[in-house]
Write an enzyme that holds these catalytic residues in place. Structure first.
Site, PDB file in Angstrom:
ATOM      1  N   ASP A  18      -2.498 -12.500 -12.127  1.00  0.00           N
ATOM      2  CA  ASP A  18      -2.224 -11.557 -11.030  1.00  0.00           C
ATOM      3  C   ASP A  18      -1.602 -12.309  -9.855  1.00  0.00           C
ATOM      4  O   ASP A  18      -2.194 -12.423  -8.783  1.00  0.00           O
ATOM      5  CB  ASP A  18      -3.520 -10.838 -10.633  1.00  0.00           C
ATOM      6  CG  ASP A  18      -3.265  -9.609  -9.771  1.00  0.00           C
ATOM      7  OD1 ASP A  18      -2.095  -9.214  -9.628  1.00  0.00           O
ATOM      8  OD2 ASP A  18      -4.262  -9.067  -9.233  1.00  0.00           O
ATOM      9  N   GLN A  66     -10.337  -2.783  -1.246  1.00  0.00           N
ATOM     10  CA  GLN A  66      -9.006  -2.209  -1.439  1.00  0.00           C
ATOM     11  C   GLN A  66      -8.139  -2.446  -0.193  1.00  0.00           C
ATOM     12  O   GLN A  66      -8.587  -2.218   0.935  1.00  0.00           O
ATOM     13  CB  GLN A  66      -9.085  -0.712  -1.724  1.00  0.00           C
ATOM     14  CG  GLN A  66      -9.414  -0.381  -3.170  1.00  0.00           C
ATOM     15  CD  GLN A  66     -10.881  -0.512  -3.505  1.00  0.00           C
ATOM     16  OE1 GLN A  66     -11.725  -0.575  -2.634  1.00  0.00           O
ATOM     17  NE2 GLN A  66     -11.175  -0.562  -4.795  1.00  0.00           N
ATOM     18  N   GLY A  67      -6.913  -2.891  -0.430  1.00  0.00           N
ATOM     19  CA  GLY A  67      -6.003  -3.198   0.668  1.00  0.00           C
ATOM     20  C   GLY A  67      -5.999  -4.669   1.038  1.00  0.00           C
ATOM     21  O   GLY A  67      -5.069  -5.138   1.696  1.00  0.00           O
ATOM     22  N   ASP A  68      -7.039  -5.392   0.635  1.00  0.00           N
ATOM     23  CA  ASP A  68      -7.059  -6.846   0.834  1.00  0.00           C
ATOM     24  C   ASP A  68      -6.356  -7.574  -0.310  1.00  0.00           C
ATOM     25  O   ASP A  68      -6.064  -8.778  -0.190  1.00  0.00           O
ATOM     26  CB  ASP A  68      -8.500  -7.359   0.928  1.00  0.00           C
ATOM     27  CG  ASP A  68      -9.222  -6.866   2.168  1.00  0.00           C
ATOM     28  OD1 ASP A  68      -8.597  -6.835   3.241  1.00  0.00           O
ATOM     29  OD2 ASP A  68     -10.402  -6.500   2.057  1.00  0.00           O
ATOM     30  N   SER A  69      -6.101  -6.890  -1.390  1.00  0.00           N
ATOM     31  CA  SER A  69      -5.461  -7.497  -2.556  1.00  0.00           C
ATOM     32  C   SER A  69      -4.212  -8.266  -2.164  1.00  0.00           C
ATOM     33  O   SER A  69      -3.439  -7.829  -1.307  1.00  0.00           O
ATOM     34  CB  SER A  69      -5.044  -6.419  -3.554  1.00  0.00           C
ATOM     35  OG  SER A  69      -6.142  -5.972  -4.277  1.00  0.00           O
ATOM     36  N   HIS A 112      -0.234  -7.276  -8.936  1.00  0.00           N
ATOM     37  CA  HIS A 112      -0.494  -5.832  -8.911  1.00  0.00           C
ATOM     38  C   HIS A 112      -0.061  -5.199  -7.593  1.00  0.00           C
ATOM     39  O   HIS A 112      -0.009  -3.972  -7.502  1.00  0.00           O
ATOM     40  CB  HIS A 112      -1.940  -5.508  -9.288  1.00  0.00           C
ATOM     41  CG  HIS A 112      -2.950  -5.593  -8.185  1.00  0.00           C
ATOM     42  ND1 HIS A 112      -3.761  -6.689  -7.996  1.00  0.00           N
ATOM     43  CD2 HIS A 112      -3.298  -4.697  -7.237  1.00  0.00           C
ATOM     44  CE1 HIS A 112      -4.570  -6.452  -6.963  1.00  0.00           C
ATOM     45  NE2 HIS A 112      -4.308  -5.259  -6.488  1.00  0.00           N
TER      46      HIS A 112
HETATM   47  C1  4AZ Z   1      -8.540  -3.666  -4.793  1.00  0.00           C
HETATM   48  O1  4AZ Z   1      -8.554  -2.673  -5.485  1.00  0.00           O
HETATM   49  C2  4AZ Z   1      -9.765  -4.508  -4.728  1.00  0.00           C
HETATM   50  N1  4AZ Z   1     -14.362  -6.273  -4.012  1.00  0.00           N
HETATM   51  C3  4AZ Z   1      -9.723  -5.711  -4.072  1.00  0.00           C
HETATM   52  C4  4AZ Z   1     -10.860  -6.494  -3.997  1.00  0.00           C
HETATM   53  C5  4AZ Z   1     -12.018  -6.071  -4.607  1.00  0.00           C
HETATM   54  C6  4AZ Z   1     -12.067  -4.865  -5.257  1.00  0.00           C
HETATM   55  C7  4AZ Z   1     -10.925  -4.086  -5.326  1.00  0.00           C
HETATM   56  C8  4AZ Z   1     -13.238  -6.954  -4.534  1.00  0.00           C
HETATM   57  O2  4AZ Z   1      -7.561  -3.960  -4.141  1.00  0.00           O
END
Ligand code: 4AZ
Length: 268
Positions: free
Chosen positions: A132, A222-225, A86
């Site tokens: 993913d 968000q942003g750690d993905s 993603h």
């Molecule tokens: C994201 O949207 C996301 N709490 C990444 C990790 C988590 C939630 C959302 C886990 O990138």
């Protein structure tokens, strides 16, 4: 698409991002009340502490050509980075930068590599259906040391309660702003039944593993993905999704790397 949204978020700020990301991510900040652990301490991933890429040389971030960090990644070979599908979906390789050896996003430390190829798992559609996983080929061999990734022989690393490390430059609270610095935290892996209790049929134990404390307070956001979940010295997960960040009873969800080991290996 998703990577574009991550970028929009960087440009337009967290408030607008909550609405924007609702299209790409499964949840938004308003999915649950903000717990007292969110924001109050002004620190880390959510609930973590600063870390150095000298200690974790294989953690990298993805940036646009303008330098905006929008995802994480993990170096698994000198010129190969594992990240989330993603994070790279819809992107052209020429638009992606991989930044290694830079703790502080506002510095010029480390190396910025270009990407020559993006592989996305062919079965990927959206984060709650699994797959993913994405592998980037870099335009150079980096000097940073890669990390091994879990295979089918590593099922023991996925035992409930296993202490794991999360790392990233993402938001330090749900709906908050991204970290300037690399942050890390330790979270226990949950059992599959615990994760299914939180997410119902959206959780698939073949494709995902969850991590977090029952009481919340520590999580990716968000942003750690795309970044790493590490246990036993190996990459066992890829930060993927979750409902909000660090809320009690709602663990973070990670792509289960061992399930994809053969397909990742085939890209190296
Ligand atoms: C994201 O949207 C996301 N709490 C990444 C990790 C988590 C939630 C959302 C886990 O990138």
């Amino acid at each position: 698409m998703a990577a574009t949204l991550h970028r929009l978020r960087s440009w337009l700020g967290a408030a607008l991002a909550a609405a924007t990301l609702s299209m790409a991510c499964v949840s938004v900040a308003e999915a649950a009340p903000t717990p007292t652990t969110d924001g109050e301490f002004g620190v880390q991933i959510v609930g973590g502490t600063r870390a150095s890429t000298s200690t974790y040389p294989w953690v990298v971030y993805l940036a646009t050509s303008s330098g905006f960090q929008y995802c994480g990644g993990t170096l698994v070979a000198p010129n190969k980075v594992v990240t989330a599908a993603h994070c790279t979906e819809g992107d052209s390789a020429s638009a992606v930068r991989v930044v290694a050896g830079r703790d502080d996003k506002n510095s010029t430390a480390g190396t910025v590599a270009r990407v020559t190829k993006i592989w996305i798992h062919p079965s990927y559609t959206d984060v709650t259906r699994g797959y993913d996983v994405s592998v980037l080929t870099l335009d150079r061999n980096l000097s940073q040391t890669p990390i091994k990734f879990a295979t089918s022989a590593d099922s023991a690393l996925y035992a409930a309660g296993t202490s794991s490390t999360i790392l990233g430059w993402g938001d330090t609270s749900s709906g908050g702003s991204a970290s300037r610095y690399l942050l890390k935290a330790t979270v226990p892996l949950t059992s599959n039944s615990t994760c299914a209790s939180a997410y119902g049929s959206r959780f698939n134990a073949t494709h995902m593993v969850c991590a977090g404390y029952t009481q919340g307070g520590t999580d990716t956001c968000q942003g750690d993905s795309g970044g790493p979940l590490v246990a036993g010295g190996k990459l066992i997960g890829i930060t993927s999704w979750g409902d909000g960040c660090a809320d009690p009873g709602i663990p973070g969800v990670y792509a289960r790397v061992s399930t994809y080991a053969a397909q990742i290996q085939a890209q190296l």
